[in-house]
Enzyme design. Structure first.
Site, mmCIF file in Angstrom:
data_model
loop_
_atom_site.group_PDB
_atom_site.id
_atom_site.type_symbol
_atom_site.label_atom_id
_atom_site.label_comp_id
_atom_site.label_asym_id
_atom_site.label_seq_id
_atom_site.Cartn_x
_atom_site.Cartn_y
_atom_site.Cartn_z
ATOM 1 N N HIS A 99 15.201 -43.390 -9.331
ATOM 2 C CA HIS A 99 15.953 -43.780 -10.530
ATOM 3 C C HIS A 99 17.448 -43.742 -10.244
ATOM 4 O O HIS A 99 17.931 -42.862 -9.537
ATOM 5 C CB HIS A 99 15.638 -42.829 -11.681
ATOM 6 C CG HIS A 99 15.775 -43.486 -13.023
ATOM 7 N ND1 HIS A 99 14.730 -44.149 -13.635
ATOM 8 C CD2 HIS A 99 16.820 -43.603 -13.860
ATOM 9 C CE1 HIS A 99 15.135 -44.627 -14.793
ATOM 10 N NE2 HIS A 99 16.423 -44.321 -14.956
ATOM 11 N N ASP A 178 12.624 -41.673 -25.557
ATOM 12 C CA ASP A 178 13.687 -42.266 -24.739
ATOM 13 C C ASP A 178 13.847 -43.741 -25.075
ATOM 14 O O ASP A 178 14.965 -44.251 -25.127
ATOM 15 C CB ASP A 178 13.402 -42.088 -23.244
ATOM 16 C CG ASP A 178 14.549 -42.643 -22.404
ATOM 17 O OD1 ASP A 178 15.692 -42.186 -22.609
ATOM 18 O OD2 ASP A 178 14.329 -43.545 -21.590
ATOM 19 N N ARG A 185 21.716 -45.404 -28.023
ATOM 20 C CA ARG A 185 22.896 -45.026 -27.228
ATOM 21 C C ARG A 185 23.635 -46.257 -26.741
ATOM 22 O O ARG A 185 24.866 -46.286 -26.673
ATOM 23 C CB ARG A 185 22.470 -44.184 -26.006
ATOM 24 C CG ARG A 185 22.081 -42.764 -26.353
ATOM 25 C CD ARG A 185 21.407 -42.105 -25.172
ATOM 26 N NE ARG A 185 22.246 -42.066 -24.003
ATOM 27 C CZ ARG A 185 21.793 -42.144 -22.740
ATOM 28 N NH1 ARG A 185 20.515 -42.240 -22.492
ATOM 29 N NH2 ARG A 185 22.635 -42.116 -21.734
ATOM 30 N N SER A 200 17.495 -38.417 -20.418
ATOM 31 C CA SER A 200 16.874 -39.745 -20.438
ATOM 32 C C SER A 200 16.197 -40.034 -19.097
ATOM 33 O O SER A 200 15.027 -40.431 -19.037
ATOM 34 C CB SER A 200 17.966 -40.792 -20.732
ATOM 35 O OG SER A 200 17.549 -42.072 -20.393
ATOM 36 N N LYS A 204 11.827 -39.668 -18.268
ATOM 37 C CA LYS A 204 11.030 -40.777 -17.721
ATOM 38 C C LYS A 204 10.372 -40.367 -16.404
ATOM 39 O O LYS A 204 9.226 -40.696 -16.143
ATOM 40 C CB LYS A 204 11.908 -42.017 -17.504
ATOM 41 C CG LYS A 204 12.225 -42.755 -18.795
ATOM 42 C CD LYS A 204 12.821 -44.119 -18.554
ATOM 43 C CE LYS A 204 14.255 -44.097 -18.103
ATOM 44 N NZ LYS A 204 15.221 -43.596 -19.067
HETATM 45 N N1 URA Z 1 19.234 -44.529 -16.677
HETATM 46 C C1 URA Z 1 18.469 -43.983 -17.664
HETATM 47 O O1 URA Z 1 17.261 -44.076 -17.644
HETATM 48 N N2 URA Z 1 19.091 -43.343 -18.652
HETATM 49 C C2 URA Z 1 20.411 -43.197 -18.712
HETATM 50 O O2 URA Z 1 20.893 -42.586 -19.633
HETATM 51 C C3 URA Z 1 21.208 -43.778 -17.696
HETATM 52 C C4 URA Z 1 20.581 -44.439 -16.687
#
Ligand code: URA
Length: 437
Positions: A99, A178, A185, A200, A204
């Site tokens: 990520h 999320d 957001r 966040s 995930k």
């Molecule tokens: N990627 C994400 O999943 N969340 C964030 O807040 C920023 C980048």
């Protein structure tokens, strides 16, 4: 779950011997006080019963006052509990996920995940949409005709069984909290908060279930974390959350002052990733992807082989078709109606291409969202025609703006501000400036 649909704004619940009210919790965070696990759970469990404006107010209070590490951990775990956490144990220890905290022209997921799958790992990723000025993996994937990312748990597993690689989005089953907070957001100026990014990303990653996780934490002008110190703090926060949850978690800190690759925009970044996977292009995106794979246990020579043999390309292609891609979809990515070229105002060395200016140009051309749920134009974006360190002549094309709405050609004037030309050749710099492994 339908967050924000029907609101019951005075909801209160008796917990832990006292009555909890959302307005009291917003006020508490607004004063900069620490929320308990119970209070955070009350907010996240009740997200769909509170109004968008109350949830936005809480986000703003967190963005301004931040959270302690234990609050962020409680928030992350509450977000994971909002849906189901996938159990990937049937694949053993070889499950991987990756990520980034948000980049510009960053298609590394489309390189790292196929390489890992080609190397025999099970590459299972839960991604997000574009956030703020940054691009989103889901929007990019959905620019391919027919491709779906709203996979059910059953579909996710069946694709993994078949191909060893799947990239899905948050759904009503997977991390719904999320999904809702992310969209809120994006349009309430509450993106660049360490607490909100960490929860966040990690919610995930924990929900998607992989044993091995690598995080690409961006720093610089085009990143949410402007300084390396902030990026390091975010990275160590997230690594600790992952490790405490029993996941083998590492992080790289990489610079995002300039776009990572020479294409920025949803379909354009898929095209860029395809070039890398076909072995036609290298550059920074190749180097960062290679480093991310190394952190996941694949040595650089094996990375090179997965690309040169075409094995990674095949994995990417099989995922695209397993996720609904229509026949020939990768050969006919969406194209913009118009293009405009930006040329160099003077001769010299191209010193920098400002990631933020490029990103905002793409956003304004319709490549991202200004309001929750806005449709996007997958075909728009920017192709950079020169890279830092190149000697350029006056009048030489530096970038091509791809746009589809009449009038957006004017955005080329802003795009021209992205280029910094000087008489001095810049020193080459590595994109990877730190790591926690
Ligand atoms: N990627 C994400 O999943 N969340 C964030 O807040 C920023 C980048």
């Amino acid at each position: 779950m339908r967050y924000g649909a029907e609101t019951q704004i005075t909801r209160s619940v008796i917990r832990g011997g006292g009555i909890l009210r959302i307005t009291d919790l917003i006020a508490k965070k607004r004063r900069g006080e620490r929320l308990t696990a119970d209070e955070i759970g009350f907010w996240i469990d009740g997200l769909e019963t509170f109004a968008d404006y109350q949830n936005s107010a809480m986000l703003m209070a967190i963005a301004i006052n931040s959270m302690t590490e234990s609050e962020v951990t409680d928030l992350t775990l509450a977000m994971v509990r909002s849906g189901r956490a996938l159990d990937l144990s049937r694949y053993g220890e070889c499950t991987v996920d990756k990520h980034s905290t948000g980049g510009v022209g960053d298609g590394t997921s489309f390189i790292v995940m196929p390489v890992m799958a080609a190397e025999g790992r099970v590459a299972a990723k839960l991604s997000g949409r574009g956030l703020g000025h940054t691009g989103g993996t889901l929007d990019k994937l959905e620019s391919v005709d027919g491709v779906r990312t709203d996979l059910s748990e059953k579909e996710f597993f069946s694709i993994l069984d078949k191909t060893g690689i799947a990239i899905a989005g948050q759904t009503a089953e997977l991390c719904p909290a999320d999904k809702y907070l992310y969209a809120l957001r994006d349009v309430t100026a509450t993106v660049d908060s360490t607490a909100l990014i960490a929860s966040s990303v990690m919610s995930k990653k924990l929900a998607a279930g992989a044993r091995n996780i690598v995080l690409d934490v961006k720093t610089g002008k085009g990143a949410f974390m402007k300084t390396q110190k902030e990026a390091e703090k975010l990275a160590s926060f997230m690594v600790r959350i992952g490790r405490r949850a029993g996941r083998n978690t590492s992080a790289l800190i990489t610079t995002m002052d300039e776009p990572l690759e020479n294409r920025v925009g949803n379909a354009l970044e898929i095209e860029g990733a395809l070039e890398v996977l076909r072995g036609e292009k290298r550059g920074d995106v190749y180097e960062v992807s290679r480093s991310l794979c190394k952190a996941l246990g694949v040595e650089p020579e094996r990375f090179d082989r997965a690309i040169s043999s075409g094995a990674a390309y095949e994995k990417f292609e099989s995922m695209i078709y397993a996720q609904g891609g229509r026949a020939g979809c990768l050969d006919r990515l969406p194209r913009s109606r118009y293009t405009a070229v930006v040329t160099a105002e003077r001769g010299g060395y191209l010193v920098r291409t400002d990631a933020m200016t490029v990103a905002e140009t793409v956003l304004d051309a319709g490549g991202g969202r200004r309001r929750k749920g806005d449709p996007i134009l997958p075909e728009v974006g920017v192709v950079l025609l020169a890279e830092s360190g190149d000697r350029v002549e006056k009048g030489q094309p530096l970038a091509r703006l791809h746009y589809s709405r009449e009038g957006d050609g004017e955005l080329a004037v802003r795009l021209a501000q992205a280029f910094d030309i000087s008489d001095e050749r810049p020193k080459p710099r590595s994109r990877v400036v730190g790591e926690i492994v």
